[in-house]
Every structure is written in structure tokens, then in C-alpha cells.
Scaffold this motif. Structure first.
Motif, PDB file in Angstrom:
ATOM      1  N   ILE A  39       0.864  -1.178   0.000  1.00 30.70           N
ATOM      2  CA  ILE A  39       0.000   0.000   0.000  1.00 30.70           C
ATOM      3  C   ILE A  39       0.904   1.233   0.000  1.00 30.70           C
ATOM      4  CG2 ILE A  39      -1.658   1.365   1.327  1.00 30.70           C
ATOM      5  CD1 ILE A  39      -2.851  -1.082   2.451  1.00 30.70           C
ATOM      6  N   VAL A  40       0.528   2.244  -0.765  1.00 24.07           N
ATOM      7  CA  VAL A  40       1.183   3.541  -0.617  1.00 24.07           C
ATOM      8  C   VAL A  40       0.192   4.471   0.071  1.00 24.07           C
ATOM      9  CG1 VAL A  40       2.787   3.337  -2.546  1.00 24.07           C
ATOM     10  CG2 VAL A  40       0.487   4.198  -2.971  1.00 24.07           C
ATOM     11  N   ILE A  41       0.682   5.198   1.031  1.00 17.46           N
ATOM     12  CA  ILE A  41      -0.182   6.097   1.786  1.00 17.46           C
ATOM     13  C   ILE A  41      -0.619   7.256   0.897  1.00 17.46           C
ATOM     14  CG2 ILE A  41       1.571   7.714   2.640  1.00 17.46           C
ATOM     15  CD1 ILE A  41       0.354   7.457   5.412  1.00 17.46           C
ATOM     16  N   PRO A  42      -1.888   7.661   0.931  1.00 16.38           N
ATOM     17  CA  PRO A  42      -2.249   8.917   0.275  1.00 16.38           C
ATOM     18  C   PRO A  42      -1.485  10.044   0.968  1.00 16.38           C
ATOM     19  CG  PRO A  42      -4.207   7.621   0.758  1.00 16.38           C
ATOM     20  CD  PRO A  42      -3.059   6.977   1.492  1.00 16.38           C
ATOM     21  N   PRO A  43      -0.499  10.634   0.313  1.00 17.93           N
ATOM     22  CA  PRO A  43       0.407  11.533   1.049  1.00 17.93           C
ATOM     23  C   PRO A  43      -0.310  12.797   1.537  1.00 17.93           C
ATOM     24  CG  PRO A  43       0.818  11.659  -1.318  1.00 17.93           C
ATOM     25  CD  PRO A  43      -0.163  10.553  -1.115  1.00 17.93           C
ATOM     26  N   MET A  63      -5.140  -1.402   9.567  1.00 17.32           N
ATOM     27  CA  MET A  63      -5.807  -2.683   9.824  1.00 17.32           C
ATOM     28  C   MET A  63      -5.418  -3.710   8.761  1.00 17.32           C
ATOM     29  SD  MET A  63      -9.669  -1.596  11.007  1.00 17.32           S
ATOM     30  CE  MET A  63     -10.238  -3.310  11.020  1.00 17.32           C
ATOM     31  N   LEU A  64      -5.438  -3.284   7.498  1.00 15.19           N
ATOM     32  CA  LEU A  64      -5.084  -4.203   6.417  1.00 15.19           C
ATOM     33  C   LEU A  64      -3.631  -4.656   6.527  1.00 15.19           C
ATOM     34  CD1 LEU A  64      -6.857  -2.370   3.467  1.00 15.19           C
ATOM     35  CD2 LEU A  64      -7.531  -4.573   4.438  1.00 15.19           C
ATOM     36  N   CYS A  65      -2.731  -3.712   6.784  1.00 22.07           N
ATOM     37  CA  CYS A  65      -1.305  -4.057   6.850  1.00 22.07           C
ATOM     38  C   CYS A  65      -1.008  -4.997   8.017  1.00 22.07           C
ATOM     39  CB  CYS A  65      -0.468  -2.786   6.959  1.00 22.07           C
ATOM     40  SG  CYS A  65      -0.438  -1.811   5.435  1.00 22.07           S
ATOM     41  N   ARG A  66      -1.559  -4.695   9.175  1.00 22.31           N
ATOM     42  CA  ARG A  66      -1.313  -5.561  10.332  1.00 22.31           C
ATOM     43  C   ARG A  66      -1.950  -6.934  10.117  1.00 22.31           C
ATOM     44  NH1 ARG A  66       0.738  -2.772  14.929  1.00 22.31           N
ATOM     45  NH2 ARG A  66       0.713  -0.499  14.673  1.00 22.31           N
ATOM     46  N   TYR A  67      -3.124  -6.967   9.521  1.00 23.59           N
ATOM     47  CA  TYR A  67      -3.795  -8.245   9.251  1.00 23.59           C
ATOM     48  C   TYR A  67      -2.964  -9.115   8.319  1.00 23.59           C
ATOM     49  CZ  TYR A  67      -7.066 -11.482   7.005  1.00 23.59           C
ATOM     50  OH  TYR A  67      -7.660 -12.605   6.478  1.00 23.59           O
ATOM     51  N   TYR A  68      -2.505  -8.525   7.201  1.00 28.31           N
ATOM     52  CA  TYR A  68      -1.774  -9.342   6.233  1.00 28.31           C
ATOM     53  C   TYR A  68      -0.393  -9.737   6.733  1.00 28.31           C
ATOM     54  CZ  TYR A  68      -5.418  -9.139   2.759  1.00 28.31           C
ATOM     55  OH  TYR A  68      -6.615  -9.316   2.105  1.00 28.31           O
ATOM     56  N   LYS A 478       9.100  -6.482  -6.455  1.00 28.33           N
ATOM     57  CA  LYS A 478       8.401  -7.259  -5.434  1.00 28.33           C
ATOM     58  C   LYS A 478       6.999  -6.725  -5.151  1.00 28.33           C
ATOM     59  CE  LYS A 478       8.069 -10.042  -1.741  1.00 28.33           C
ATOM     60  NZ  LYS A 478       8.074 -11.507  -1.800  1.00 28.33           N
ATOM     61  N   PHE A 479       6.848  -5.392  -5.129  1.00 31.33           N
ATOM     62  CA  PHE A 479       5.625  -4.819  -4.568  1.00 31.33           C
ATOM     63  C   PHE A 479       4.759  -4.029  -5.548  1.00 31.33           C
ATOM     64  CE2 PHE A 479       8.405  -5.281  -0.796  1.00 31.33           C
ATOM     65  CZ  PHE A 479       7.579  -6.079  -0.018  1.00 31.33           C
ATOM     66  N   TYR A 480       5.164  -3.933  -6.807  1.00 35.85           N
ATOM     67  CA  TYR A 480       4.366  -3.170  -7.788  1.00 35.85           C
ATOM     68  C   TYR A 480       3.844  -4.113  -8.861  1.00 35.85           C
ATOM     69  CZ  TYR A 480       2.831   0.573 -10.886  1.00 35.85           C
ATOM     70  OH  TYR A 480       2.057   1.412 -11.648  1.00 35.85           O
ATOM     71  N   PRO A 481       2.557  -4.024  -9.229  1.00 32.53           N
ATOM     72  CA  PRO A 481       1.541  -3.077  -8.769  1.00 32.53           C
ATOM     73  C   PRO A 481       1.207  -3.267  -7.281  1.00 32.53           C
ATOM     74  CG  PRO A 481       0.860  -4.173 -10.806  1.00 32.53           C
ATOM     75  CD  PRO A 481       2.037  -4.923 -10.293  1.00 32.53           C
ATOM     76  N   THR A 482       0.758  -2.195  -6.653  1.00 31.98           N
ATOM     77  CA  THR A 482       0.383  -2.286  -5.254  1.00 31.98           C
ATOM     78  C   THR A 482      -0.919  -3.078  -5.129  1.00 31.98           C
ATOM     79  OG1 THR A 482      -0.823  -0.183  -5.331  1.00 31.98           O
ATOM     80  CG2 THR A 482       1.502  -0.109  -4.713  1.00 31.98           C
ATOM     81  N   SER A 483      -1.157  -3.583  -3.937  1.00 30.77           N
ATOM     82  CA  SER A 483      -2.309  -4.460  -3.717  1.00 30.77           C
ATOM     83  C   SER A 483      -3.615  -3.684  -3.685  1.00 30.77           C
ATOM     84  CB  SER A 483      -2.118  -5.223  -2.406  1.00 30.77           C
ATOM     85  OG  SER A 483      -0.902  -5.930  -2.412  1.00 30.77           O
ATOM     86  N   VAL A 484      -3.631  -2.596  -2.956  1.00 27.48           N
ATOM     87  CA  VAL A 484      -4.872  -1.836  -2.798  1.00 27.48           C
ATOM     88  C   VAL A 484      -4.530  -0.378  -2.508  1.00 27.48           C
ATOM     89  CG1 VAL A 484      -5.021  -2.360  -0.323  1.00 27.48           C
ATOM     90  CG2 VAL A 484      -7.092  -1.717  -1.554  1.00 27.48           C
ATOM     91  N   LEU A 485      -5.392   0.496  -2.960  1.00 33.16           N
ATOM     92  CA  LEU A 485      -5.326   1.909  -2.592  1.00 33.16           C
ATOM     93  C   LEU A 485      -6.529   2.186  -1.704  1.00 33.16           C
ATOM     94  CD1 LEU A 485      -4.136   4.830  -3.018  1.00 33.16           C
ATOM     95  CD2 LEU A 485      -5.911   5.089  -4.748  1.00 33.16           C
ATOM     96  N   VAL A 486      -6.295   2.741  -0.530  1.00 31.97           N
ATOM     97  CA  VAL A 486      -7.375   3.128   0.377  1.00 31.97           C
ATOM     98  C   VAL A 486      -7.396   4.640   0.442  1.00 31.97           C
ATOM     99  CG1 VAL A 486      -8.271   2.981   2.722  1.00 31.97           C
ATOM    100  CG2 VAL A 486      -7.083   1.019   1.721  1.00 31.97           C
ATOM    101  N   THR A 487      -8.499   5.230   0.033  1.00 31.09           N
ATOM    102  CA  THR A 487      -8.551   6.689   0.007  1.00 31.09           C
ATOM    103  C   THR A 487      -9.993   7.152   0.059  1.00 31.09           C
ATOM    104  OG1 THR A 487      -7.704   8.657  -1.150  1.00 31.09           O
ATOM    105  CG2 THR A 487      -8.648   6.906  -2.509  1.00 31.09           C
ATOM    106  N   GLY A 488     -10.173   8.457   0.217  1.00 29.89           N
ATOM    107  CA  GLY A 488     -11.513   9.026   0.252  1.00 29.89           C
ATOM    108  C   GLY A 488     -12.082   9.174  -1.147  1.00 29.89           C
TER     109      GLY A 488
END
Length: 894
Positions: A39-43, A63-68, A478-488
């Protein structure tokens, strides 16, 4: 370690926030062979401080990061901030004003240096606040949109797109903010929900050389009479029969006395006003396009400072509002203004400073968007990227299908300066590195374009530029594409769509596989929070008062897809009470563990189910753990954060604390030796699993408790952040569903609850023992009698017997059992019958109302599925309750 008597969130949260950072607990290993999750944080803006939108957004990501991580994935969560061109420049300019100077007096280089100094001193505030919230980011990989590597990526993208013809420079209509002194993209202009009251003015322009029998004037309507000073035509629809004979004639523009033509254009709406409109190419986007089609002159009468220009004649120098008042007065005196009527206006305002924006023609840099937009739309249509909830797909497609070229230049000093150098020969050199001479004529007299790029240009590259692109880094692999974007959902266009376009264009891959769009946090009445309304809830105040865990849990449990969150301090206080419940339950377990540990140091090495109590109560609670694990896994997969928290809340409070802990007290008062140890082992493994379930949402309290637990295996215990998510085969299969145990225990619980309900309704002293007589299904009677001692203890009964049913007793139906309760002599049976009859009437009314709602096609087609299911559940509950009451009423006749 021993748990303190009282849970103190501030001390514990400060301790663990520092521990996680200092120990690099969330460092992602790109060389790991674990499957990746990223995940990349919405900066957030570097000028910002934590608000509730940030708190919600980052809680869900965390929550998602700690869960996975618990599920065995190698998790990368990249944090960072955005340089926020306009906002940051405004902050520093205000500082300079207090010091009695301006950026212009300092000069560009000195000003930019000053901004960097401000960023070093104050720009990390929100990052510190995110750490306080408990965000488990890979803090060593924190990025900034103007970092050296990210800045070079911006330059490389600009140069490539320019050479491909996707970036160009042109004299075009843009949105201009006089306060920020910069161009704005269409998306950066806001239109308030409540339109402002305005007027629609009708003006009369004299026709030059009108023949006898022809009208001497043509009437036009406008909401902005001051812009008439820049009119270069009057337009009518080509098929409007009222004006056919006037097309091609000339009119005289009042006050300015400029001669302008009457033209025909399809964009004119014959039904609006008089059907004739004034054309001001310099101050209206539609008029600008019409002016290009008809080769009209562009006359600019409103300047970039928000005042009238020399072209406005006698009104030059006036602020726009003052000019409007003056010109209305003059037009009335000249007989040009025929009248005005009330008309609602949607006024465009700068999204940063809320100043009224002006449509102005300016030389700017633009990006062609059509082809990029098509690719971004197709990625979602094909399912390569999934938008959650899918209700946002139509909005996403609509914007992309109707996209206009993006104005990417800003008249600022803070930001990525455009990598283009102008030469006296009239041509430009666009390059990734600063050139020493013009690539066209060889002149060394070149000067870099003064504009900077729109902040959203650099943030559109965020998913891959933060991983080292354009280099093919191990992190990117390793990490791109990212798994999910969480944003408003509010930045679906500002950011999400642009990242989709740029990611697909530059990497030939989608930037994320899923996009989860959460709703807005509002006040308890559902109103948008604002300082002017005085209804803003500061998350930092909430954290100080109730703790970060309570805030996180409150936000997460109220996050239902497609629905805004109505938040109040009282609701957060309620979830603080839940955190306290977790703490106190853990203390209860800890006390009993301590007593056993004093006698047997290895008493809690759990090698399998044989080390746990295997009675009905233990089998039941462990089966409920299994059910809760299932609900969590389903919830995380579907981004149903509310369901996850509700399941954990229900399990821990209603099943573990309210039932199993109380049952264990009964057992521990009677058992000794191995039986008691096995009960405590069961308490401990259930608490262990509960902490792992709760950890993604309330990591501070879960980590603190976990750190005090004894090792449950012969292996060395790891930190909770390194543990695994609970599974059915933990501790030799402790958490497997046992439906038989659940059915039997449900009967026991229902029996106790029925007696408690009767006590409450009759206001019987809890200390007063009652007599109960049970009759009905033989197997259920046997089960009740097997657990009669526990039932009597928790229901406060003197006895449970199989005697004949007593007279004047009240009867309740539980499953296939009739339970008759003999109340104390003061109980009035006639009064009880009257109460039951009234309650039945209320339930019948509720059943009718709910049934009608559920039979309505309109309700079923429009209401969210969760709402429909909730209504069905209510109906079922009403029906079950009325069944019990009627049975009780029937029994009272006997």
C-alpha cells in the motif's frame, strides 16, 4: 510482567509507538520469499495536521497491513507527504508578511531555500501524528514528493510526454485564482453546495444600419454584466427563426462603442433568456471555444490581480465587484439595461483559499488526456483494477469519458519547476538535465520556464516513483503493482484516476489491483464538519482523552461501504469502555495464570487440545472463536471493516466476557488441580486468539497485554507484530467449529437469559432466589438438568425441578422447553398479564410496519443489502418475541 490495575492509554501508546519505530518493526524485506502485499499512503500535505479524514483513512490501511502481516505476507506500507505547492507557499508567505517582507523582495532562490528550511523544521508534524495513531508504516522508506529521486522521476515523465506530443504549451482558457496568483485545474475549482443568490441581467445592444421594419436592438442576457466590456460578438442559434435576418449584421457595444458581429453557433440554447448571448472569449470557457471557431478577437478586461484592465476603459483598476455596481448604474442611465431577475449562481472558488476564481486566457502547459483516460477506464471495465464499492464505477467512467486536457502549470515558486528552457529564437529546449545551450540554435542565452507543475502531477506518479522508478529496483519488482489503494471518494478524480492514467502509461501496468473508497466523517447530526459551524472533532483531542485505540475502533466499526460516518465524542467514549473491558478481562486471566505459575512453572505449555478443558463451555467458546476467525477473514477480503469490528466486539464482550469468563468463575470455585489448570488454559488460549483478532484495530492495548502473557508453546514467544493470525488448527485444533456444542450452549444461554429478562421486567431483587420448573422435549430437559447448577448460579435460582407445573406461575418458551417461574408472593399475576398484552400489541404493530416495508419493491430496490437484511432480522426478532409472550399469556390462564 503484570498488568496494571487501570488501563492508561497515553502511557501505553507512547511506549509502543516508540518501540515499533525504534525496532523497525515494520520494515519490508524485498528479498523475502513471502507473497507481497503493498500500500502507498495517500500523502498528506506537508503543511497539514491530523484530522478525522486522515485518522479514518490511515486506520483502515493500518488494519489491512497488520492483518496481512499476521497472515504471513511481506507487507510494504510506504509513508510520505506531498509538497502541496499552493498551501505550503501560502504558509511561508504569511510568515514573511509578519517579518515585513515578501517573496518578491527575497527573490526566487532565497524564497525556495526558506521553504525548505520551513519543511525541515515543521513539515514532519503530521508524520509524528500518524505514528501516534499507531500507523505501522515502513518509516525508513518515508518519501516526499520533492525528494531527489521523486523529482527526477517527475522530470523524466514530463520530458517523455512532451516528446510524445502529450504535453504542450498553448494560449488557452484556464481557471485563475487572484489570491494564489496561479492557474488551477478544473478539479481545483469548487462550487459550493448552496448556490449564491445572483441576478440575470438583460441588456440591449443597438444594431448598426438596421433597415426599416427591422429591430433596432438585439437583447442579450448575462449574469456578469462587467464582462460585456470584453464582448467580441453576439451569438444566436442558427435555426432560431427570430434572428435569421440578423445573422451577419453588426452591433455597437455600449460604453466601449466597439463594433461586433452577430454570429450563429450551435452551442447557443434558444430557450435561455432571449435566445441571444453575448460572446466574451476572454472570460468564459464556452465563449472561448466559440471565439476559436469564429476567429474572434480575445479582449481581456479582468486582470490576473482580480481588477479591471485598461481594456475596460473608464472602469480600469476597479475590483470586479465594484465594477459590476458601477457598470449597472451606467447601463441603466444609458437605457441599455432593461431589467434584472433573481437567478441562482454557482460561483467557482479556489479549493485552497476559497477566493472567487476567474476564467482567463493565459499561456499555460497542458496534458492531452483522452487516450490516457481511455486506458484507465478500460482497466476498470476489464476487471484488472476493482473499485470498491462498485457504485463509484459509473462516476469514474463519467469523468474519464468527458475529460478535458489538464492544465498542469502553476504560477508558483515552490514545486517542480518545468524542465523547459526558452530561447530568443522563439523555440524551447525540453530536457531531463539542465542544458547549457538552445538545442535549436545553439544560443547560450536561455532561461528556464518560471512555472512549476501542478502538485497532482507528481502525486500521480506516487505508487511507482516511491519505489525507485524509473530504475528497475527490487522493491518495484516485489511490490508493484500495489495491492490496494485506500482513500476518500472525494479525490477519486484529483488523484485516483490520474494515478491510473500515469501508472498505465509509464509502467505499462496498473498501479493497484483494488481501490477502496471510504466515505466522509461527519458530525453526529450528519453535517459536514467545519470550523465555522463549530462542530469539528479534533482527533488529537480524542486521542488525548480516550486513547488512539478507542478512536480507531470507533472509526472502523462505523465504516460501512457507501455510508458516511456520523461521529460523536459519546460514541468514542463507548468504545473506550470496550477497550477497558478487554483490559479487565485480561487482568482476570492474568491473576489466575499467576496463581498457577507459582505452583507449576510449565503449566501453560499447550501441546494440543488435550491440555484444554473439554467440557461443553470450553468447546462452545472455542467454536465461537472459530466463527469469529471466519467472520474476520471474510470481512478483510471484502473490506467490510464494520463487520470485522462488530464480530470482534460481539465475541469478546457478549460471548467471552459476559458468558465464558462468568462460567469460568463458577468452575474455578469448584475445581482443583488439573481441572482448574485446564479451565485457565482455555481462558488463556481464547484470550491469545482474541488479542490476535483485535490487534489490527487496537494494536496498542493488544500488544501491551500480549507482552505480559506466558508462552503458550515450547517455542520462544514473539512480539504480537510478528505473530500469526489465529487459525483453526492452533494449539492442536483448538479453534474448530463445534456446531453441536453451539446448539447445546445456546439452549443453556437462552434459559438463563429468559429468567434474567423476567426478573428485569418484574423488577425482582437480583438477590432474591426463584423457583423454576422445566418441562418439554426430553433431550433438552436432560441437557438443562446436566447444567442445572450453572444455570441456577447465573440465573439466581434456588432450584430447577421437574415437578408438576405450579399454579399462578409465569411461563416462558425457550426452544422446545416450557419454563415456569414461581415469583415471590408480591408479584401480581393479573398486572403481569396486562403488561404482556400491551407488549404483544406493540409487537404486532411493529410486525405489520416491518412486513409492509419488506413487501415494498421501492424499498427492496433502493435500500442497501445490509439495511434490508437488518429489517428482516428485526422482523424475525419481533416474531420470536411475540411467540414467547403469547405462550406466557396462555400459561397464565392455566
Amino acid at each position: 510482567m503484570k498488568l496494571e490495575d487501570k488501563y492508561e492509554p497515553k502511557r501505553i501508546e507512547e511506549k509502543w509507538a516508540a518501540h515499533w519505530v525504534n525496532n523497525k518493526s515494520f520494515r519490508a524485506d524485498e528479498a523475502s520469499d513471502k507473497p507481497g502485499f503493498s500500500i502507498v499512503i495517500p500523502p498528506p500535505n506537508v503543511t497539514g495536521s491530523l484530522h478525522l479524514g486522515h485518522a479514518l483513512n490511515n486506520t483502515l490501511q493500518d488494519m489491512l497491513c497488520r492483518y496481512y502481516r499476521l497472515r504471513g505476507r511481506e507487507v510494504l506500507w510506504i509513508p510520505g507527504t506531498d509538497h502541496a505547492g499552493i498551501a505550503t507557499q501560502n504558509v511561508v508567505e504569511k510568515q514573511l508578511a509578519k517579518e515585513g517582507t515578501t517573496k518578491n523582495q527575497m527573490g526566487r532562490d532565497a524564497f525556495v531555500k526558506r521553504v525548505w528550511e520551513w519543511k525541515a523544521q515543521s513539515g514532519g508534524q503530521i508524520i509524528s501524528q500518524l505514528k501516534r495513531l499507531g500507523c505501522s508504516c515502513d518509516w525508513e522508506r518515508e518519501r516526499f514528493t520533492m525528494d531527489e529521486g521523486l523529482s527526477q522521476a517527475v522530470v523524466d515523465v514530463f520530458v517523455r510526454l512532451f516528446r510524445e506530443g502529450l504535453i504542450y504549451r498553448d494560449n488557452y482558457m484556464i481557471n485563475w485564482c487572484p489570491r494564489c496568483e496561479s492557474a488551477l485545474a478544473d478539479l481545483e475549482v469548487e462550487y459550493p453546495d448552496e448556490p449564491e443568490s445572483g441576478k440575470l441581467y438583460r441588456l440591449r445592444y443597438p444594431i448598426i444600419g438596421a433597415s426599416a421594419g427591422e429591430p433596432g436592438f438585439i437583447e442579450v442576457d448575462t449574469t456578469r454584466p462587467e464582462t460585456m466590456l470584453g464582448d467580441t460578438a453576439v451569438a444566436v442559434h442558427p435555426s432560431d427563426t427570430r434572428y435569421q435576418q440578423l445573422i451577419g449584421k453588426l452591433v455597437e457595444l455600449p460604453i466601449i462603442n466597439r463594433t461586433i458581429p452577430i454570429i450563429a453557433d450551435d452551442f447557443v440554447d434558444p430557450a435561455f433568456g432571449s435566445g441571444a448571448v453575448k460572446i466574451t472569449p476572454g472570460h468564459d470557457p464556452n465563449d472561448f471555444e466559440a471565439g476559436r471557431r469564429h476567429d474572434l478577437e480575445i479582449v481581456t478586461v479582468i486582470g490576473f490581480d482580480g481588477r479591471m484592465t485598461k481594456a475596460a476603459g473608464p472602469y480600469a483598476g476597479l475590483e470586479v465587484g465594484n465594477c459590476r455596481q458601477a457598470i449597472i448604474k451606467d447601463l441603466m442611465q444609458q437605457g441599455v439595461l432593461l431589467g434584472a431577475q433573481e437567478h441562482e449562481l454557482k460561483i467557482g472558488r479556489c479549493y485552497r483559499c476559497q477566493s472567487v476564481t476567474q476564467p482567463l486566457v493565459s499561456t499555460q502547459w497542458f496534458m492531452r488526456m483522452k487516450d490516457l483516460a481511455c486506458a484507465a477506464a478500460e482497466a476498470v471495465r476489464s476487471g484488472e483494477t476493482e473499485i470498491i464499492p462498485p457504485s463509484w464505477e459509473a462516476t469514474y467512467y463519467h469523468w474519464l469519458d468527458n475529460i478535458r486536457d489538464w492544465c498542469i502549470s502553476r504560477q508558483l515558486w515552490w514545486g517542480h519547476q518545468i524542465p523547459a528552457w526558452h530561447c530568443g529564437c522563439g523555440k524551447m529546449t525540453v530536457a531531463s538535465k539542465e542544458p547549457t545551450a538552445c538545442e535549436h540554435c545553439g544560443s547560450k542565452n536561455i532561461k528556464q520556464d518560471p512555472d512549476v507543475l501542478d502538485t497532482w502531477f507528481s502525486s500521480a506518479l506516487w505508487p511507482f516513483s516511491t519505489m525507485g522508478w524509473p530504475e528497475k529496483t527490487p522493491l518495484l519488482k516485489k511490490f508493484y503493482p500495489t495491492s490496494v489503494l485506500v482513500t476518500g471518494a472525494d479525490i477519486l478524480f484529483f488523484w485516483v484516476a490520474r494515478m491510473m492514467m500515469m501508472g498505465i502509461k509509464m509502467t505499462e501496468q496498473i498501479p493497484f489491483r483494488q481501490v477502496y473508497l471510504h466515505a466522509m466523517v461527519r458530525d453526529e447530526r450528519g453535517q459536514k464538519m467545519s470550523k465555522t459551524k463549530g462542530n469539528v472533532i479534533d482527533p488529537l483531542d480524542i486521542i488525548e482523552q480516550y486513547g488512539a485505540d478507542a478512536l480507531r475502533f470507533a472509526l472502523a466499526i462505523m465504516t460501512v461501504q457507501g455510508r458516511d460516518i456520523n461521529l460523536s465524542a459519546s460514541r468514542i467514549e463507548g468504545y473506550r469502555n470496550f477497550i477497558n473491558k478487554v483490559w479487565n478481562a485480561a487482568r482476570f486471566v492474568s491473576v489466575h495464570v499467576g496463581k498457577i505459575q507459582e505452583k507449576e512453572s510449565d503449566a501453560f505449555v499447550v501441546r494440543g487440545g488435550a491440555d484444554l478443558s473439554n467440557d461443553l463451555y470450553s468447546r462452545w467458546i472455542r467454536s465461537r472463536v472459530a466463527k469469529t476467525i471466519e467472520e474476520n477473514v471474510v470481512g478483510y477480503e471484502a473490506y467490510h471493516f464494520s463487520d470485522i469490528c462488530a464480530a470482534n466486539y460481539r465475541f469478546f464482550w457478549d460471548e467471552f466476557c459476559a458468558w465464558y469468563v462468568e462460567i469460568s468463575k463458577f468452575q474455578l470455585a469448584r475445581y482443583e488441580g488439573g481441572e482448574a489448570i485446564n479451565v485457565i488454559r482455555t481462558l488463556l488460549v481464547v484470550l491469545d486468539a482474541s488479542l490476535r483478532l483485535l490487534y489490527p484495530t487496537v494494536p496498542f492495548v493488544a500488544s501491551e497485554i500480549w507482552d505480559t502473557l506466558p508462552s503458550l508453546t515450547s517455542e520462544e514467544r514473539q512480539a504480537l507484530s510478528k505473530a500469526s493470525f489465529p487459525r483453526g488448527d492452533d494449539f492442536g485444533g483448538a479453534f474448530l467449529r463445534d456446531l453441536s456444542a453451539e446448539r447445546e450452549m445456546n439452549l443453556v444461554i437462552s434459559f438463563i437469559s429468559a429468567i434474567r429478562t423476567l426478573r428485569s421486567e418484574k423488577n425482582i431483587n437480583p438477590a432474591l432466589g426463584l423457583e423454576a420448573v422445566v418441562d418439554g422435549d426430553e433431550s433438552e430437559v436432560v441437557l438443562v438438568m446436566e447444567h442445572a447448577q450453572l444455570i441456577a448460579k447465573l440465573a439466581r435460582l434456588n432450584s430447577i425441578t421437574l415437578n408438576s407445573l405450579p399454579e399462578n406461575a409465569l411461563t416462558v418458551i425457550v426452544s422446545n422447553l416450557k419454563i415456569s417461574v414461581v415469583f415471590p408472593h408480591q408479584a401480581d399475576v393479573a398486572e403481569e398479564r396486562e403488561r404482556v398484552v400491551k407488549k404483544i400489541e406493540v409487537l404486532e404493530s411493529e410486525i405489520q410496519r416491518t412486513s409492509e416495508k419488506l413487501s415494498s419493491n421501492a424499498f427492496l430496490s433502493k435500500a442497501p443489502q445490509q439495511v434490508v437484511e437488518k429489517e428482516r432480522g428485526k422482523l424475525k426478532g419481533f416474531e420470536e418475541a411475540i411467540k414467547v409472550l403469547r405462550a406466557s399469556l396462555d400459561r397464565s390462564h392455566q
